[in-house]
Design a protein around this motif. Structure first.
Motif, short mmCIF file in Angstrom:
data_model
loop_
_atom_site.label_atom_id
_atom_site.label_comp_id
_atom_site.label_asym_id
_atom_site.label_seq_id
_atom_site.Cartn_x
_atom_site.Cartn_y
_atom_site.Cartn_z
N VAL A 1 75.72 55.23 27.10
CA VAL A 1 76.82 55.20 28.06
C VAL A 1 76.35 55.68 29.43
O VAL A 1 76.78 55.16 30.48
CB VAL A 1 77.99 56.08 27.56
CG1 VAL A 1 79.07 56.22 28.63
CG2 VAL A 1 78.57 55.50 26.28
N LYS B 1 79.36 61.70 24.26
CA LYS B 1 79.20 60.25 24.29
C LYS B 1 77.75 59.88 23.98
O LYS B 1 76.84 60.67 24.21
CB LYS B 1 79.59 59.69 25.66
CG LYS B 1 81.05 59.88 26.03
CD LYS B 1 81.34 59.25 27.37
CE LYS B 1 82.81 59.39 27.75
NZ LYS B 1 83.19 60.79 27.96
N ARG B 2 77.58 58.66 23.48
CA ARG B 2 76.24 58.18 23.20
C ARG B 2 75.44 58.09 24.50
O ARG B 2 75.99 57.84 25.58
CB ARG B 2 76.29 56.82 22.51
CG ARG B 2 76.74 56.91 21.07
CD ARG B 2 77.03 55.56 20.46
NE ARG B 2 75.93 54.62 20.63
CZ ARG B 2 75.65 53.67 19.75
NH1 ARG B 2 76.37 53.56 18.64
NH2 ARG B 2 74.68 52.83 19.96
N GLU C 1 83.07 53.20 23.19
CA GLU C 1 82.67 54.28 24.10
C GLU C 1 82.48 53.77 25.52
O GLU C 1 82.86 54.44 26.49
CB GLU C 1 81.40 54.94 23.58
CG GLU C 1 81.60 55.71 22.30
CD GLU C 1 80.40 56.59 21.96
OE1 GLU C 1 79.51 56.72 22.81
OE2 GLU C 1 80.37 57.13 20.85
N CYS D 1 73.65 61.58 20.80
CA CYS D 1 74.21 62.17 22.03
C CYS D 1 73.28 63.25 22.55
O CYS D 1 73.70 64.41 22.76
CB CYS D 1 75.60 62.73 21.78
SG CYS D 1 76.72 61.62 20.90
N ASP E 1 74.31 64.92 26.11
CA ASP E 1 75.49 65.79 26.07
C ASP E 1 75.25 67.04 25.24
O ASP E 1 75.77 68.12 25.55
CB ASP E 1 76.69 65.02 25.51
CG ASP E 1 77.34 64.11 26.55
OD1 ASP E 1 77.06 64.30 27.75
OD2 ASP E 1 78.11 63.22 26.17
N GLN F 1 85.92 53.16 26.98
CA GLN F 1 86.55 54.43 27.33
C GLN F 1 85.92 55.02 28.58
O GLN F 1 86.62 55.54 29.47
CB GLN F 1 86.41 55.41 26.16
CG GLN F 1 87.03 56.78 26.40
CD GLN F 1 88.53 56.71 26.61
OE1 GLN F 1 89.21 55.88 26.01
NE2 GLN F 1 89.05 57.58 27.46
N HIS F 2 84.59 54.94 28.65
CA HIS F 2 83.90 55.47 29.83
C HIS F 2 84.29 54.68 31.07
O HIS F 2 84.46 55.26 32.16
CB HIS F 2 82.39 55.39 29.61
CG HIS F 2 81.59 56.05 30.68
ND1 HIS F 2 81.60 57.41 30.91
CD2 HIS F 2 80.73 55.52 31.61
CE1 HIS F 2 80.81 57.70 31.92
NE2 HIS F 2 80.26 56.58 32.37
#
Length: 554
Positions: free
Chosen positions: A437, A433-434, A508, A171, A174, A511-512
Motif C-alpha cells: 500500500v 496495512k500491507r 486495502e 506489514c 507499520d 481503503q487507502h
C-alpha cells in the motif's frame, strides 16, 4: 495468511480458527487461575496480580521481538527514501540496521532476549504444586495442560510468536514504526554489546574458514584497541558459558532443577542435550532452506535427501515453506519450555548452594538465565552458523526430512491457527496495512528504479533493482545469520497469488485510496478557508488605507 472478513473461508479453515481460538482462551484462563492461586514460582514470592502483569508484558514484548525480526530482515532491500516521511521510526531503525554488520549484531542479541522472555514466562505460569485442581476441573486437565506446560506453550506460541510474525511478514513498515520497536532494537544491540554472546564470534570465524570462504564484513578493520576489547569479551563470554554449563550440569546431576518428578537425574541430563539438538536442527534448517533456495535444481539434486526435502518444501505454489516456518516456530517454542523446565534451578529445602556460592549469586542461578544463555549459544546461534556454512550438508540427512515433515504436520493440525485470528484482531485494532500500500510490490519498485535510471540517462541494464538488492543482501553466506524473507527458488517460478491475496490487497488499496481522498478534501477545505481569510484581511486592509485624491473625487 490473514484473510479479510469479506473473503469466504473454507469450512475446514473456519473450524480450525474456532477450535484453536477456544483452546487459546481456555489455556489463558487456567494459567491466570494458577497464578491467582499463588501456585507459580513468581506468584509465590510476589502478589499474583503483579505476576499476571509480568506475564502479559513478557508476551507483548516477545511479540515485538519476533515481529521486529521479521520486519528488520525483510526491509534492507527496500530503498529507505520510499518510507522516510511516512514511517519515521522505521526509517530511524533501518538507518542503523543497514550500516555495517549491525543486522548480525541485532539478530544475535535478540536471540538471547527471546530465550530470556520465555524463561520469565515459565517462572510466571508454571505451577509449583502439580496436584492442585484448577477451577474445580478434573485432575486430568492439570496433567494435560499444566503439568506438561502445554497451556503456557499455546499462550506463548499464539500470542507472543506466530501472530506477530504473521502480521510483520505482511506489514513490516507499520509494525516497527513505533518507539517500542526502537526500544526493543536497542536492547537487543545492548545485549550483544555486553559480550555475553561473543564466543559465538569464534564459531562464526571457524565455520567461515571451514567453508573455505573468508568472513565477509561491511566494516573497517578493527584498531588494536578494538581488537583487545573484542577478544577480551570473547574470553569473558567463554568463561561465563563454561560456568553456566558447570552450574546447570551440577544441578541436573543432583536433582536440583524443576524437572518433572520421577525422571532420573541421568535421564534429565540426556533430555537436556537431546532437546538442545532438536532446537539446533530446527534453527539451522530455516537458514539452510533459504540458502538452497538460491541454488539451481542441479545443485540441489546432488544429494538424495536434499532434493527430496526441497521438492516437498517448494512444491506447488510454495505454501509448504511458510507452513514449515509456522510448524517450526511451534516446535521450537515447545522445546524452549521443556529446556526451561529442565535447566531452571530449584534447590530442595536443606540443600547447600551450588559450589558454595553466596545466596545472592544462587538467586541469580535460580532465575534460569544460565539455561537461557546456554540454549542461545549452543542450541541456536551455533547451529545457524553451521547451516550458513554448510547448507547442503545440513539438508543431506533423513533427520532434516523428518523434522520438516513433522513441522508441516504440526501446522496442518491447526493447533495454533488461533494465531491468525489474534493477528487479524491486532492488525485491525492498530490499523496496520500491507507494505504494498505504501511502497508497491518489489516488481513495481524495480520498474520505477529502472525507469529512473533511464530518465537520468543511465543504461537501464546497470540499474540495480530491488530484486537484485535482495539477492545480494540475502544470499546466505558463511558466518551470517540473516537469510531474508521467505522466497521460492527461481526455477520454481514466482509465488502464485491466490484469490484471497488479490481481494485482500484490493480492499486495502481501496481503503487507502478513500483515506487519501478524504485527506485531500480536508486539506482543500482548509486551503479554501485560509484563502477566504486572506481575502477578507486584504479587503479590510484596503478599507483602512487613506483614500487617494482620485478616489475622493470619484
Amino acid at each position: 495468511m490473514i484473510v479479510p472478513a469479506s473473503v469466504k473461508q473454507s469450512p475446514g479453515m473456519a473450524f480450525r480458527n474456532v477450535y484453536s481460538t477456544l483452546l487459546l482462551i481456555f489455556c489463558t484462563i487456567i494459567v491466570i487461575a494458577v497464578i491467582i492461586d499463588g501456585n507459580t514460582k513468581l506468584a509465590s514470592v510476589m502478589h499474583p496480580s503483579i505476576t499476571v502483569i509480568i506475564l502479559f508484558v513478557g508476551l507483548i514484548w516477545l511479540s515485538m521481538v519476533e515481529g521486529g525480526q521479521a520486519s528488520l530482515v525483510g526491509l534492507p532491500p527496500v530503498q529507505m527514501k520510499l518510507y522516510e516521511d511516512s514511517h519515521p521510526s522505521t526509517h530511524r531503525i533501518m538507518k542503523v540496521v543497514n550500516r555495517g554488520d549491525n543486522l548480525d549484531r541485532y539478530l544475535m542479541g535478540r536471540q538471547f532476549l527471546v530465550l530470556a522472555l520465555v524463561f520469565v514466562e515459565n517462572l510466571c505460569g508454571d505451577p509449583l504444586d502439580k496436584s492442585l485442581q484448577v477451577l474445580g476441573m478434573p485432575i486430568i486437565i492439570n496433567k494435560i495442560f499444566l503439568n506438561t506446560g502445554l497451556a503456557l506453550f499455546f499462550m506463548t506460541a499464539m500470542l507472543g510468536k506466530i501472530s506477530a510474525q504473521v502480521i510483520a511478514s505482511r506489514c513490516m513498515l507499520d509494525y516497527v514504526n513505533n518507539l517500542f520497536a526502537l526500544f526493543t532494537f536497542q536492547v537487543s544491540r545492548l545485549i550483544e554489546a555486553s559480550g555475553l554472546l561473543h564466543c559465538c564470534y569464534l564459531a562464526q570465524i571457524f565455520f567461515s574458514w571451514a567453508a573455505g570462504q573468508p568472513l565477509e564484513t561491511k566494516e573497517a578493520k578493527r584498531s588494536w584497541i578494538g581488537q583487545i576489547l573484542f577478544w577480551g569479551r570473547v574470553l569473558m563470554s567463554l568463561a561465563i558459558l563454561g560456568m553456566s554449563f558447570a552450574v546447570t550440569l551440577s544441578a541436573l546431576f543432583h536433582g536440583q532443577t524443576t524437572m518433572w518428578d520421577g525422571v532420573p537425574d541421568g535421564v534429565a541430563v540426556v533430555l537436556f542435550f537431546v532437546f538442545m539438538m532438536i532446537v539446533g536442527m530446527l534453527e539451522g534448517m530455516q537458514i539452510a532452506f533459504f540458502a538452497v533456495a538460491r541454488m539451481t535444481e542441479e545443485e540441489r539434486s546432488r544429494s538424495f535427501w536434499a532434493k527430496r526435502t526441497c521438492d516437498v518444501l517448494f512444491e506447488g505454489d510454495g505454501r509448504n515453506l511458510p507452513g514449515f516456518m509456522v510448524g517450526r516456530q511451534m516446535c521450537v517454542t515447545l522445546c524452549f519450555f521443556i529446556i526451561a523446565r529442565v535447566t531452571t534451578i530449584e534447590l530442595p529445602e536443606g540443600d547447600e548452594n551450588i559450589f558454595g556460592v553466596t545466596d545472592g549469586i544462587q538467586a541469580l542461578f535460580n532465575t534460569g538465565l544460565l539455561g537461557a544463555l546456554i540454549t542461545t549459544i549452543v542450541a541456536s546461534i551455533t547451529w545457524q552458523l553451521v547451516a550458513s556454512a554448510f547448507p547442503m550438508a545440513f539438508l543431506s540427512t533423513p533427520i532434516t526430512f523428518f523434522f520438516m515433515r513433522f513441522c508441516l504436520f504440526l501446522e496442518w493440525t491447526g493447533l495454533c491457527q488461533g494465531s491468525w485470528v489474534v493477528a487479524t484482531i491486532q492488525r485491525k485494532f492498530f490499523g496496520f496495512k500491507r507494505d504494498e500500500v505504501y511502497i508497491g510490490t518489489a516488481e513495481e519498485r524495480a520498474a520505477l528504479r529502472i525507469q529512473a535510471s533511464k530518465d537520468a540517462g543511465e543504461n537501464a541494464n546497470t540499474g540495480k533493482s530491488d530484486a537484485l538488492d535482495e539477492d545480494g543482501e540475502y544470499n546466505v553466506r558463511p558466518g551470517h545469520l540473516y537469510p531474508g524473507v521467505p522466497t521460492l527458488p527461481p526455477d520454481f517460478g514466482h509465488r502464485t497469488h491466490t484469490l484471497e491475496d488479490i481481494q485482500e490487497l484490493e480492499e486495502e488499496l481501496t481503503q487507502h485510496m478513500l483515506e487519501v481522498e478524504n485527506r485531500l478534501k480536508d486539506l482543500q477545505a482548509e486551503k479554501d478557508q485560509l484563502l477566504e481569510m486572506k481575502r477578507i484581511r486584504s479587503a479590510m486592509s484596503q478599507q483602512s488605507q487613506p483614500q487617494t485624491d482620485e478616489e475622493m473625487e470619484a
